[in-house]
Scaffold this motif. Structure first.
Motif, PDB file in Angstrom:
ATOM      1  N   GLU A  15       0.835  -1.209   0.000  1.00  0.00           N
ATOM      2  CA  GLU A  15       0.000   0.000   0.000  1.00  0.00           C
ATOM      3  C   GLU A  15       0.869   1.258   0.000  1.00  0.00           C
ATOM      4  OE1 GLU A  15      -4.101   1.590   0.645  1.00  0.00           O
ATOM      5  OE2 GLU A  15      -3.491  -0.462   0.438  1.00  0.00           O
ATOM      6  N   ASP A  16       1.920   1.274   0.825  1.00  0.00           N
ATOM      7  CA  ASP A  16       2.834   2.424   0.856  1.00  0.00           C
ATOM      8  C   ASP A  16       3.568   2.576  -0.472  1.00  0.00           C
ATOM      9  OD1 ASP A  16       2.153   3.097   3.456  1.00  0.00           O
ATOM     10  OD2 ASP A  16       3.834   2.007   4.350  1.00  0.00           O
ATOM     11  N   LEU A  17       3.963   1.448  -1.059  1.00  0.00           N
ATOM     12  CA  LEU A  17       4.652   1.507  -2.347  1.00  0.00           C
ATOM     13  C   LEU A  17       3.732   2.046  -3.441  1.00  0.00           C
ATOM     14  CD1 LEU A  17       6.660  -1.843  -2.246  1.00  0.00           C
ATOM     15  CD2 LEU A  17       7.537   0.480  -1.902  1.00  0.00           C
ATOM     16  N   ILE A  18       2.466   1.703  -3.371  1.00  0.00           N
ATOM     17  CA  ILE A  18       1.495   2.243  -4.329  1.00  0.00           C
ATOM     18  C   ILE A  18       1.371   3.749  -4.139  1.00  0.00           C
ATOM     19  CG2 ILE A  18      -0.963   2.280  -4.942  1.00  0.00           C
ATOM     20  CD1 ILE A  18      -0.972  -0.767  -4.416  1.00  0.00           C
ATOM     21  N   ASP A  19       1.348   4.203  -2.881  1.00  0.00           N
ATOM     22  CA  ASP A  19       1.300   5.643  -2.601  1.00  0.00           C
ATOM     23  C   ASP A  19       2.521   6.349  -3.182  1.00  0.00           C
ATOM     24  OD1 ASP A  19      -1.089   5.401  -1.238  1.00  0.00           O
ATOM     25  OD2 ASP A  19      -0.172   5.424   0.750  1.00  0.00           O
ATOM     26  N   ILE A  20       3.686   5.760  -2.983  1.00  0.00           N
ATOM     27  CA  ILE A  20       4.913   6.354  -3.508  1.00  0.00           C
ATOM     28  C   ILE A  20       4.863   6.401  -5.032  1.00  0.00           C
ATOM     29  CG2 ILE A  20       7.415   6.035  -3.732  1.00  0.00           C
ATOM     30  CD1 ILE A  20       7.301   4.778  -0.870  1.00  0.00           C
ATOM     31  N   ALA A  21       4.455   5.308  -5.650  1.00  0.00           N
ATOM     32  CA  ALA A  21       4.360   5.252  -7.111  1.00  0.00           C
ATOM     33  C   ALA A  21       3.365   6.287  -7.633  1.00  0.00           C
ATOM     34  CB  ALA A  21       3.965   3.847  -7.559  1.00  0.00           C
ATOM     35  N   ASN A  22       2.253   6.457  -6.930  1.00  0.00           N
ATOM     36  CA  ASN A  22       1.281   7.485  -7.327  1.00  0.00           C
ATOM     37  C   ASN A  22       1.909   8.874  -7.277  1.00  0.00           C
ATOM     38  OD1 ASN A  22      -1.047   6.032  -7.984  1.00  0.00           O
ATOM     39  ND2 ASN A  22      -1.625   5.827  -5.846  1.00  0.00           N
ATOM     40  N   GLN A  23       2.671   9.151  -6.231  1.00  0.00           N
ATOM     41  CA  GLN A  23       3.321  10.456  -6.097  1.00  0.00           C
ATOM     42  C   GLN A  23       4.347  10.673  -7.211  1.00  0.00           C
ATOM     43  OE1 GLN A  23       2.630  12.953  -3.870  1.00  0.00           O
ATOM     44  NE2 GLN A  23       0.884  11.667  -3.339  1.00  0.00           N
ATOM     45  N   LEU A  24       5.000   9.609  -7.628  1.00  0.00           N
ATOM     46  CA  LEU A  24       6.000   9.707  -8.684  1.00  0.00           C
ATOM     47  C   LEU A  24       5.368   9.643 -10.074  1.00  0.00           C
ATOM     48  CD1 LEU A  24       8.707   7.357  -7.140  1.00  0.00           C
ATOM     49  CD2 LEU A  24       8.662   9.863  -7.104  1.00  0.00           C
ATOM     50  N   LYS A  25       4.061   9.380 -10.094  1.00  0.00           N
ATOM     51  CA  LYS A  25       3.294   9.248 -11.334  1.00  0.00           C
ATOM     52  C   LYS A  25       3.854   8.134 -12.228  1.00  0.00           C
ATOM     53  CE  LYS A  25       1.546  13.957 -11.308  1.00  0.00           C
ATOM     54  NZ  LYS A  25       1.309  13.902  -9.921  1.00  0.00           N
TER      55      LYS A  25
END
Length: 112
Positions: free
Chosen positions: A74-84
């Motif tokens: 879940e945190d990795l998905i958040d990070i990936a979303n922030q990095l687009k």
């Protein structure tokens, strides 16, 4: 002979009654199990909705720190979303994509 038949009929009725009570108990257990599964599913949906709401409120000002390999999916998905970058795949695939992005954009890395 009549008494014997009557006695056997009483025994059959008793067995049928016991069998019905056992079926009722099994039905009740199945119903309780189904309710428990429904409750767990509802909690999961609620947790996911809370997570989505939290991410929306945080916006793009979220800062992440720590070792990537210890982050939850879940945190990795958040990070990936922030990095687009792409947010689908396994945890390992997300880790590879995020690391590749940081290797290509070294200005984003920060050792604190």
């Amino acid at each position: 002979m009549q008494a014997e038949i009557y006695a056997l009929q009483v025994k059959v009725d008793a067995l049928e009654s016991d069998g019905l009570q056992e079926c009722d108990a099994q039905d009740a257990a199945r119903e309780a199990n189904a309710k428990k599964k429904t409750k767990v599913a509802a909690q999961k949906v609620s947790k996911k909705a809370n997570s989505i709401t939290w991410r929306a409120v945080q916006g793009s000002d979220v800062h992440f720190s720590g070792v990537l390999s210890t982050k939850s999916k879940e945190d990795l998905i958040d990070i990936a979303n922030q990095l687009k970058i792409e947010t689908v795949g396994t945890k390992l695939e997300l880790l590879k994509a995020i690391r590749a992005y940081f290797n290509a954009h070294t200005e984003l890395k920060c050792n604190m």
